[in-house]
Design a protein around this motif. Structure first.
Motif, short mmCIF file in Angstrom:
data_model
loop_
_atom_site.label_atom_id
_atom_site.label_comp_id
_atom_site.label_asym_id
_atom_site.label_seq_id
_atom_site.Cartn_x
_atom_site.Cartn_y
_atom_site.Cartn_z
N GLU A 159 0.83 -1.20 0.00
CA GLU A 159 0.00 0.00 0.00
C GLU A 159 0.87 1.26 0.00
N SER A 162 2.90 1.37 -3.54
CA SER A 162 1.98 1.73 -4.62
C SER A 162 1.24 0.47 -5.04
N ASP A 164 -0.42 0.17 -7.65
CA ASP A 164 -0.20 -0.01 -9.09
C ASP A 164 0.99 -0.92 -9.34
N SER A 171 3.42 1.62 -13.13
CA SER A 171 3.15 2.84 -12.39
C SER A 171 2.17 3.70 -13.18
N TYR A 173 1.47 6.81 -12.43
CA TYR A 173 1.90 8.20 -12.42
C TYR A 173 3.42 8.27 -12.31
N THR A 175 6.14 9.85 -10.60
CA THR A 175 6.27 10.63 -9.36
C THR A 175 7.66 11.24 -9.20
#
Length: 180
Positions: A159, A162, A164, A171, A173, A175
């Protein structure tokens, strides 16, 4: 028409709420307000006037914001604020209709304050409670059956890292921060 009005006023009310509480209205808050207004108007889109729809959108968004703040304050796990927005704003809409249903609206439904039956004061809350018990019971049963075959939660590490990456191995996004 009442749905559009309620959605618009819900968005406006949630943005005002965010401005008052954090001085920063957000796009997420705007969308949450739209949802709160739409959920609140759903039980009675044809039973209120356009003015009633404005009030219902504002009321739905404020109740949704209150539900979200309660969730955060008590540390409840409500992904995407589902109950805080849909549950709370839906209950608010049903209660609003019980009191302020407009007999001049297309449905011809009169709320208690507009000459409607006093039996609404027990029938509507009873219907809300039955709906909540049914939804909770069926959801619990489904989740209990699913838990026999799979984990319902991801690990704390996944969690934080991520979901994803943990579940989809990609991923959603980027980041990384860009160098100026």
């Amino acid at each position: 028409m009442t749905s559009v009005i309620a959605a618009s006023m819900g968005a406006f009310a949630f943005m005002v709420y965010e401005w008052i509480t954090s001085k920063k209205p957000t796009l997420l808050g705007f969308c949450t307000g739209v949802l709160g207004g739409l959920v609140a108007i759903t039980p009675s889109a044809d039973a209120v006037s356009p003015l009633g729809a404005m009030a219902m959108g504002i009321f739905g968004a404020i109740v949704a914001a209150w539900g979200i703040s309660l969730k955060r304050r008590h540390g409840l796990d409500d992904s995407l604020d589902v109950f805080a927005v849909h549950g709370m704003a839906g209950i608010a809409g049903a209660i609003y209709e019980m009191f302020l249903g407009n007999p001049a609206a297309p449905a011809g439904f009169a709320g208690v304050f507009r000459g409607g039956e006093l039996s609404l004061l027990w029938r509507e809350p009873a219907a809300i409670i039955v709906t909540l018990v049914f939804a909770f019971g069926v959801s619990w049963l489904i989740l209990e059956m699913m838990s026999q075959f799979m984990e319902l939660r991801i690990s704390d590490e996944d969690e934080v890292a991520s979901i994803d990456l943990a579940e989809h191995h990609e991923s959603a996004y980027d980041t990384r921060t860009a160098n100026a």
